[in-house]
Write a protein that holds these residues in place. Structure first.
Motif, mmCIF file in Angstrom:
data_model
loop_
_atom_site.group_PDB
_atom_site.id
_atom_site.type_symbol
_atom_site.label_atom_id
_atom_site.label_comp_id
_atom_site.label_asym_id
_atom_site.label_seq_id
_atom_site.Cartn_x
_atom_site.Cartn_y
_atom_site.Cartn_z
ATOM 1 N N GLY A 52 44.356 -3.187 24.662
ATOM 2 C CA GLY A 52 43.287 -3.740 23.832
ATOM 3 C C GLY A 52 41.892 -3.541 24.367
ATOM 4 O O GLY A 52 40.932 -4.129 23.848
ATOM 5 N N VAL A 53 41.747 -2.685 25.401
ATOM 6 C CA VAL A 53 40.432 -2.432 26.000
ATOM 7 C C VAL A 53 40.128 -0.945 25.925
ATOM 8 O O VAL A 53 40.930 -0.113 26.361
ATOM 9 C CB VAL A 53 40.396 -2.901 27.476
ATOM 10 N N ALA A 54 38.979 -0.615 25.345
ATOM 11 C CA ALA A 54 38.542 0.787 25.248
ATOM 12 C C ALA A 54 37.508 1.050 26.339
ATOM 13 O O ALA A 54 36.647 0.204 26.613
ATOM 14 C CB ALA A 54 37.946 1.066 23.872
ATOM 15 N N ARG A 55 37.604 2.239 26.949
ATOM 16 C CA ARG A 55 36.702 2.586 28.039
ATOM 17 C C ARG A 55 36.146 3.991 27.845
ATOM 18 O O ARG A 55 36.761 4.826 27.173
ATOM 19 C CB ARG A 55 37.426 2.504 29.392
ATOM 20 N N GLY A 56 35.013 4.239 28.489
ATOM 21 C CA GLY A 56 34.376 5.550 28.447
ATOM 22 C C GLY A 56 32.890 5.399 28.668
ATOM 23 O O GLY A 56 32.327 4.311 28.440
ATOM 24 N N PRO A 57 32.219 6.443 29.106
ATOM 25 C CA PRO A 57 30.784 6.351 29.400
ATOM 26 C C PRO A 57 29.958 6.035 28.156
ATOM 27 O O PRO A 57 30.039 6.727 27.148
ATOM 28 C CB PRO A 57 30.446 7.736 29.971
ATOM 29 N N GLY A 58 29.179 4.965 28.242
ATOM 30 C CA GLY A 58 28.317 4.579 27.128
ATOM 31 C C GLY A 58 29.007 3.828 26.015
ATOM 32 O O GLY A 58 28.385 3.523 24.997
ATOM 33 N N ILE A 59 30.257 3.471 26.193
ATOM 34 C CA ILE A 59 31.010 2.846 25.100
ATOM 35 C C ILE A 59 30.474 1.462 24.756
ATOM 36 O O ILE A 59 30.377 1.088 23.579
ATOM 37 C CB ILE A 59 32.515 2.786 25.450
ATOM 38 N N PHE A 60 30.090 0.694 25.789
ATOM 39 C CA PHE A 60 29.583 -0.662 25.582
ATOM 40 C C PHE A 60 28.092 -0.640 25.294
ATOM 41 O O PHE A 60 27.583 -1.411 24.484
ATOM 42 C CB PHE A 60 29.902 -1.486 26.835
ATOM 43 N N ASP A 61 27.394 0.283 25.962
ATOM 44 C CA ASP A 61 25.939 0.407 25.800
ATOM 45 C C ASP A 61 25.594 1.822 25.355
ATOM 46 O O ASP A 61 25.313 2.674 26.176
ATOM 47 C CB ASP A 61 25.258 0.061 27.114
ATOM 48 N N MET A 62 25.547 2.112 24.000
ATOM 49 C CA MET A 62 25.947 1.174 22.970
ATOM 50 C C MET A 62 26.631 1.893 21.809
ATOM 51 O O MET A 62 26.334 1.651 20.650
ATOM 52 C CB MET A 62 24.743 0.350 22.495
ATOM 53 N N LYS A 63 27.554 2.802 22.152
ATOM 54 C CA LYS A 63 28.144 3.617 21.089
ATOM 55 C C LYS A 63 29.044 2.818 20.154
ATOM 56 O O LYS A 63 29.128 3.127 18.959
ATOM 57 C CB LYS A 63 28.853 4.817 21.694
ATOM 58 N N ALA A 64 29.675 1.759 20.668
ATOM 59 C CA ALA A 64 30.456 0.910 19.778
ATOM 60 C C ALA A 64 29.554 0.239 18.742
ATOM 61 O O ALA A 64 29.958 0.032 17.591
ATOM 62 C CB ALA A 64 31.214 -0.139 20.580
ATOM 63 N N GLY A 65 28.330 -0.086 19.138
ATOM 64 C CA GLY A 65 27.383 -0.687 18.196
ATOM 65 C C GLY A 65 27.053 0.234 17.039
ATOM 66 O O GLY A 65 26.885 -0.213 15.897
ATOM 67 N N LEU A 66 26.964 1.542 17.310
ATOM 68 C CA LEU A 66 26.684 2.499 16.235
ATOM 69 C C LEU A 66 27.844 2.558 15.248
ATOM 70 O O LEU A 66 27.642 2.596 14.023
ATOM 71 C CB LEU A 66 26.428 3.889 16.830
ATOM 72 N N VAL A 67 29.060 2.570 15.772
ATOM 73 C CA VAL A 67 30.238 2.580 14.895
ATOM 74 C C VAL A 67 30.240 1.329 14.020
ATOM 75 O O VAL A 67 30.530 1.393 12.817
ATOM 76 C CB VAL A 67 31.525 2.666 15.737
ATOM 77 N N GLN A 68 29.893 0.192 14.609
ATOM 78 C CA GLN A 68 29.877 -1.045 13.838
ATOM 79 C C GLN A 68 28.797 -1.025 12.759
ATOM 80 O O GLN A 68 29.000 -1.554 11.656
ATOM 81 C CB GLN A 68 29.716 -2.230 14.795
ATOM 82 N N ILE A 69 27.658 -0.410 13.039
ATOM 83 C CA ILE A 69 26.632 -0.259 12.009
ATOM 84 C C ILE A 69 27.185 0.496 10.814
ATOM 85 O O ILE A 69 27.095 0.044 9.658
ATOM 86 C CB ILE A 69 25.404 0.494 12.557
ATOM 87 N N PHE A 70 27.747 1.673 11.079
ATOM 88 C CA PHE A 70 28.188 2.544 9.984
ATOM 89 C C PHE A 70 29.305 1.899 9.162
ATOM 90 O O PHE A 70 29.299 1.978 7.929
ATOM 91 C CB PHE A 70 28.647 3.891 10.532
ATOM 92 N N HIS A 71 30.239 1.244 9.826
ATOM 93 C CA HIS A 71 31.354 0.634 9.088
ATOM 94 C C HIS A 71 30.923 -0.628 8.359
ATOM 95 O O HIS A 71 31.440 -0.917 7.269
ATOM 96 C CB HIS A 71 32.527 0.374 10.032
ATOM 97 N N ALA A 72 29.988 -1.380 8.916
ATOM 98 C CA ALA A 72 29.473 -2.556 8.210
ATOM 99 C C ALA A 72 28.796 -2.137 6.907
ATOM 100 O O ALA A 72 29.053 -2.706 5.841
ATOM 101 C CB ALA A 72 28.496 -3.315 9.099
ATOM 102 N N LEU A 73 27.937 -1.120 6.998
ATOM 103 C CA LEU A 73 27.215 -0.682 5.803
ATOM 104 C C LEU A 73 28.145 -0.022 4.793
ATOM 105 O O LEU A 73 27.946 -0.151 3.578
ATOM 106 C CB LEU A 73 26.089 0.268 6.205
ATOM 107 N N ALA A 74 29.161 0.672 5.293
ATOM 108 C CA ALA A 74 30.107 1.325 4.378
ATOM 109 C C ALA A 74 30.883 0.306 3.555
ATOM 110 O O ALA A 74 31.394 0.636 2.479
ATOM 111 C CB ALA A 74 31.077 2.197 5.174
#
Length: 363
Positions: A85-107
């Motif tokens: 249940g934990v995703a890892r990778g460079p920049g994942i928390f700051d802040m690429k997950a936030g971008l995914v959440q933007i796009f899916h929220a608006l969609a």
């Protein structure tokens, strides 16, 4: 959402590598176009690539960045992974997950009228090329939601300290340290006096500060001299300043510019100054109240809030007077560190909350 997150994370985007930032912008633009049904404006400023989607007359700004602090090749040592249940990778928390959440929220919304999305490419290095763009966009909006990662435990960031950066340059005079040291002006000694004065300055600034939310004035990089047998003719002291209020930022700026040399013959030159204004709690209070009510309505539980020392581009929007709520992005931890991670189960609830906020404010 995980597939989209992987797509962004495996496209490395170190801030200082402008080609990498450009490639990342391609990937972010394609993902956003697929989910939002529109291509963004591609805005390249001094070689740095930013993206903006505008739907009608903007009322709500969703703000994020796609650059990271991770040097190219970091995937080799910090690969994309999802385990337990934990995703890892460079920049994942700051802040690429936030971008995914933007796009899916608006969609998920029936209409994007009144929404603007701005994804910048240089936040991690001070937003020098994007600040004007951020401020130009925010001036048109009634609210800004920043998709930077949350604080501990998923708390929204309702206050951020402002930042200032200074370089104190000491001009002395070199001389042979064994033959005629008295003919020199020792810049290292002057730098030492400045460092002690900076410590005293911080104490003065915090005379009436509330506990845990105070001004910091921190000498960081100190350099002096050229060889071991030469009186240092020059020295520099870099200073990092964090302030809880605009008044504190102005007070520290005046105090630093008023600093005088104490070593006879030395001259002190002050470079730099305020970078980001503080995001004060008054800027976020109303939006946080709305978010908390919506979270209860959506069955997401009670929201918490936090005041943090780190700055973001939300400092710029708040500084303009645009109500700003930060930390709406990923829940996890380890920003800029080896243990950077995102809690996968929190991605959908955070996305639902953002969608509800945008729909309410855009209308």
């Amino acid at each position: 959402m995980l597939a989209d997150l992987e797509e962004l994370v495996v496209c490395e985007s170190f801030s200082s590598d402008l080609d990498a930032v450009s490639r990342s912008a391609d990937v972010v633009a394609a993902q956003g176009a697929r989910l939002l049904g529109a291509l963004p404006e591609r805005l390249v400023v001094d070689g740095v690539t930013h993206l903006r989607w505008m739907f009608g007359t903007p009322r709500v700004l969703l703000l994020g960045h796609h650059d990271t602090v991770w040097p190219m090749g970091s995937l080799a040592t910090h690969p994309w992974s999802v385990r337990d249940g934990v995703a890892r990778g460079p920049g994942i928390f700051d802040m690429k997950a936030g971008l995914v959440q933007i796009f899916h929220a608006l969609a998920s919304l029936p209409s994007l009228e009144g929404v603007c999305v701005l994804v910048t490419g240089d936040e991690e290095v001070g937003s020098d090329t994007s600040r004007a763009l951020i401020e130009e966009t925010a001036r048109q909006c009634a609210a800004t939601f920043v998709l930077e990662a949350s604080a501990d435990g998923g708390a929204l960031k309702t206050a951020r300290k402002g930042t200032s950066a200074y370089e104190l340059v000491v001009h002395g005079k070199a001389a042979h340290s064994g033959l005629e040291p008295e003919k020199g002006v020792n810049a290292a000694i002057e730098a030492a006096h400045l460092i002690l004065a900076l410590e005293s300055l911080a104490a003065q600034a915090n005379a009436e500060a509330r506990e845990g939310w105070y001004t910091t004035v921190v000498p960081t990089v100190v350099k002096a001299g050229t060889t071991t047998n030469t009186v240092p003719g020059g020295a520099t002291v870099d200073v990092d300043v964090r302030v809880p209020s605009l008044a504190a930022q102005e007070w520290v700026d005046t105090a630093i510019r008023d600093m005088k040399s104490t070593v006879p013959g030395a001259r002190v030159e002050i470079r730099g100054g305020p970078n980001r204004p503080p995001l004060e709690e008054s800027s976020s209070a109303h939006l946080f109240t709305r978010a908390a009510l919506l979270a209860q309505r959506l069955g997401l539980g009670q929201l918490s809030s936090a005041a943090v020392g780190g700055a973001s581009d939300g400092n710029f929007t708040a500084g303009l007077g645009c109500p700003t709520l930060d930390g709406l992005g990923a829940v996890g931890g380890g920003a800029h560190a080896d243990h950077e991670h995102v809690i996968v189960a929190e991605m959908v609830p955070r996305t639902r909350l953002l969608a509800a906020l945008v729909q309410e404010l855009a209308q």
